[in-house]
Motif scaffolding. Structure first.
Motif, short mmCIF file in Angstrom:
data_model
loop_
_atom_site.label_atom_id
_atom_site.label_comp_id
_atom_site.label_asym_id
_atom_site.label_seq_id
_atom_site.Cartn_x
_atom_site.Cartn_y
_atom_site.Cartn_z
N PRO A 245 0.89 -1.12 0.03
CA PRO A 245 0.08 0.13 -0.02
C PRO A 245 0.86 1.12 -0.18
N VAL A 246 0.47 2.19 -0.77
CA VAL A 246 1.15 3.48 -0.75
C VAL A 246 0.32 4.70 -0.33
N THR A 247 0.92 5.72 0.02
CA THR A 247 0.24 6.92 0.24
C THR A 247 0.10 7.70 -0.96
N ASN A 248 -0.70 8.90 -0.72
CA ASN A 248 -1.22 9.58 -1.93
C ASN A 248 -0.17 10.58 -2.49
N GLY A 249 1.18 10.47 -2.20
CA GLY A 249 2.36 11.35 -2.26
C GLY A 249 2.91 10.96 -3.71
N PRO A 250 3.77 11.86 -4.24
CA PRO A 250 4.39 13.09 -3.62
C PRO A 250 3.67 14.14 -3.50
N LEU A 251 2.42 14.39 -4.33
CA LEU A 251 1.78 15.47 -4.63
C LEU A 251 0.69 15.77 -3.72
N GLY A 252 0.06 14.58 -3.13
CA GLY A 252 -1.04 14.61 -2.30
C GLY A 252 -0.77 14.72 -0.97
N THR A 253 -1.61 15.00 -0.09
CA THR A 253 -1.70 15.22 1.25
C THR A 253 -2.83 14.76 2.17
N GLY A 254 -2.60 14.41 3.47
CA GLY A 254 -3.75 14.10 4.27
C GLY A 254 -4.01 12.64 4.36
N TYR A 255 -3.19 11.79 3.87
CA TYR A 255 -3.69 10.50 3.76
C TYR A 255 -2.50 9.63 3.93
N ASP A 256 -2.81 8.31 4.47
CA ASP A 256 -1.60 7.34 4.94
C ASP A 256 -2.22 6.18 3.93
N SER A 257 -0.96 5.09 4.15
CA SER A 257 -1.25 4.04 3.24
C SER A 257 -2.18 3.06 4.16
N GLY A 258 -2.11 2.98 5.42
CA GLY A 258 -2.84 1.99 6.11
C GLY A 258 -2.25 0.67 6.17
N SER A 259 -2.84 -0.38 6.42
CA SER A 259 -2.43 -1.64 6.53
C SER A 259 -2.81 -2.93 5.67
N THR A 260 -3.80 -2.41 4.81
CA THR A 260 -4.29 -3.17 3.84
C THR A 260 -3.69 -3.09 2.46
N PRO A 261 -3.12 -4.30 1.93
CA PRO A 261 -2.45 -4.23 0.53
C PRO A 261 -3.43 -3.83 -0.48
N GLN A 262 -2.80 -3.11 -1.48
CA GLN A 262 -3.48 -2.64 -2.84
C GLN A 262 -3.67 -3.94 -3.46
N VAL A 263 -4.69 -4.04 -4.29
CA VAL A 263 -5.02 -5.12 -5.29
C VAL A 263 -5.03 -4.93 -6.57
N GLN A 264 -4.47 -5.35 -7.55
CA GLN A 264 -4.75 -4.97 -8.89
C GLN A 264 -4.87 -6.43 -9.69
N GLY A 265 -5.65 -6.26 -10.78
CA GLY A 265 -5.96 -7.44 -11.50
C GLY A 265 -6.23 -7.08 -12.72
N GLN A 266 -6.28 -8.09 -13.77
CA GLN A 266 -6.37 -7.83 -15.39
C GLN A 266 -6.63 -9.22 -15.99
N VAL A 267 -7.93 -9.05 -16.60
CA VAL A 267 -8.14 -10.39 -17.73
C VAL A 267 -7.99 -9.78 -19.15
N SER A 268 -7.08 -10.37 -19.82
CA SER A 268 -7.14 -10.18 -21.29
C SER A 268 -7.06 -11.22 -22.28
N PHE A 269 -7.68 -10.85 -23.57
CA PHE A 269 -7.86 -11.69 -24.73
C PHE A 269 -7.19 -11.16 -25.90
N GLY A 270 -6.36 -11.93 -26.46
CA GLY A 270 -5.63 -11.69 -27.66
C GLY A 270 -5.65 -12.43 -28.68
N GLY A 271 -5.85 -12.18 -30.18
CA GLY A 271 -5.88 -13.27 -31.18
C GLY A 271 -6.20 -12.37 -32.60
#
Length: 381
Positions: free
Chosen positions: A204-230
């Motif tokens: 987890p990340v903070t909203n920096g370097p240009l943002g203010t007022g928030y911390d990253s907390g203790s829960t990880p960020q989650v990212q995902g993607q489904v793709s199809f090609g042909g």
């Protein structure tokens, strides 16, 4: 011996290939490659004062002046990338370390000792189980948009505030959000009938370097993607999310949520791309740098390969905030249109010339614009 080195691992997992030097050491193959680039960029800013992260405004676009000249990196940094791979038992094992550097600064010695380590990860897997990756690398969300942006080998929006000591923006913040670099544990499935799944637990990340007022907390960020090609086509659906902890009563906690849908198609010399991202907390140049704000990013592109060596293209991007929240600073939207010509003088060297305009609009009706021109070249080795 030499082989094709996928710069995707080297720089933003780009689809461009180049020659790398391979060395054999026992069971290991060590590949050394990289990128060197420089672009002359000229920008001129005019119009109203627009608050927030107004990329077309005088403050960010032209560094507080009416016009600026910079000789620096384009959208990619310069970098040296070392990768290793080995077959150990039933597993394919690999690792990559990428050390980047910026070309331009405001002093003659300011960047002499600055390095930007964007990648440091290892992976293992095989054709049956897929691949597990551990370490620091580029994110999944937004990767297809930036990797297929024609300005990846050029400059796109040559915003002075980022080109000095870093890179230009392409369409970051004006068409798509930056894919970011994170500590992660990721998994990529084997392709099955053209379908592939990528998921990652991200530090987890903070909203920096240009943002203010928030911390990253203790829960990880989650990212995902489904793709199809042909058959020259690719379609992808992605998502990401993270909880941001407010540090004061003025900044209540919220959850960043984003979804992405895109498609690309190539037929002979013609290529087209469309990508849409929408959600809360997507930010301009980093996650949640506008706080708890709803926004949508649109990106369209068409390219045509006129000859074996020359490609021309035109693209347009728009990043639009829905509401005039505190985090926007009054910024309603950033947009950029860029036209470019790209000439591959050798398999390793591409010269680029681009013209473009970046516009920033405020919720108060004000508009600022930055006209930009760039020319230069990039070497993949």
């Amino acid at each position: 011996m030499k082989k094709l080195f996928v710069v995707a691992v080297a720089a933003l997992a780009s689809a461009t290939s180049a020659q790398a030097v391979d060395l054999k050491a026992g069971d290991w193959t060590v590949s050394v490659g990289g990128i060197v680039n420089a672009y002359y960029t000229q920008v001129s800013c005019s119009g109203d004062t627009v608050g927030g992260l107004a990329l077309g405004g005088r403050a960010l676009g032209c560094g507080g002046r009416g016009d600026r000249t910079t000789i620096g990196n384009g959208l990619l940094p310069s970098g040296l990338i070392t990768s290793v791979k080995s077959k150990q038992g039933e597993y394919d094992v690999a690792a990559t370390i990428g050390i980047m550097t910026a070309t331009a600064s405001d002093t003659a010695v300011g960047n002499n000792s600055n390095v930007d380590v964007r990648q440091g990860f290892f992976s293992f897997g095989n054709e049956q189980m897929g691949t597990v990756k551990l370490g620091r690398d580029y994110g999944i969300f937004g990767a297809n948009a930036i990797l297929n942006d024609m300005t990846l080998v050029g400059a796109g929006a040559p915003v002075r505030a980022t080109q000095a000591n870093r890179v230009t923006l392409g369409h970051i913040g004006a068409g798509y959000s930056y894919l970011g670099t994170y500590g992660m544990m990721a998994y990529s499935s084997p392709a099955s009938n053209g379908v592939k799944v990528d998921v990652a637990l991200v530090s987890p990340v903070t909203n920096g370097p240009l943002g203010t007022g928030y911390d990253s907390g203790s829960t990880p960020q989650v990212q995902g993607q489904v793709s199809f090609g042909g058959s020259g086509a690719k379609v992808w659906l992605g998502a990401k999310g993270q909880k941001f902890e407010g540090t004061t009563l003025a900044y209540p906690s919220f959850t960043m949520r984003g979804v992405e849908l895109g498609a690309s198609y190539s037929a002979g010399p013609l290529g087209v791309l469309a990508n849409v991202q929408t959600g809360t907390g997507l930010g301009i140049v980093s996650d949640a740098d506008q706080g708890d704000n709803k926004s949508t990013n649109y990106f369209l592109q068409g390219t045509y390969k006129a000859t074996d060596k020359v490609k021309v293209g035109l693209n347009y991007g728009l990043s639009k905030n829905k509401d005039n929240t505190t985090g926007t600073g009054g910024l309603e939207s950033n947009s950029n249109v860029t036209g470019g010509v790209y000439f591959s003088i050798t398999p390793a060297i591409t010269l680029a010339a681009e013209l473009g305009q970046t516009r920033s609009k405020g919720f108060n009706g004000g508009t600022a614009k930055m006209n930009g021109a760039s020319f230069g070249g990039i070497l993949f080795f």
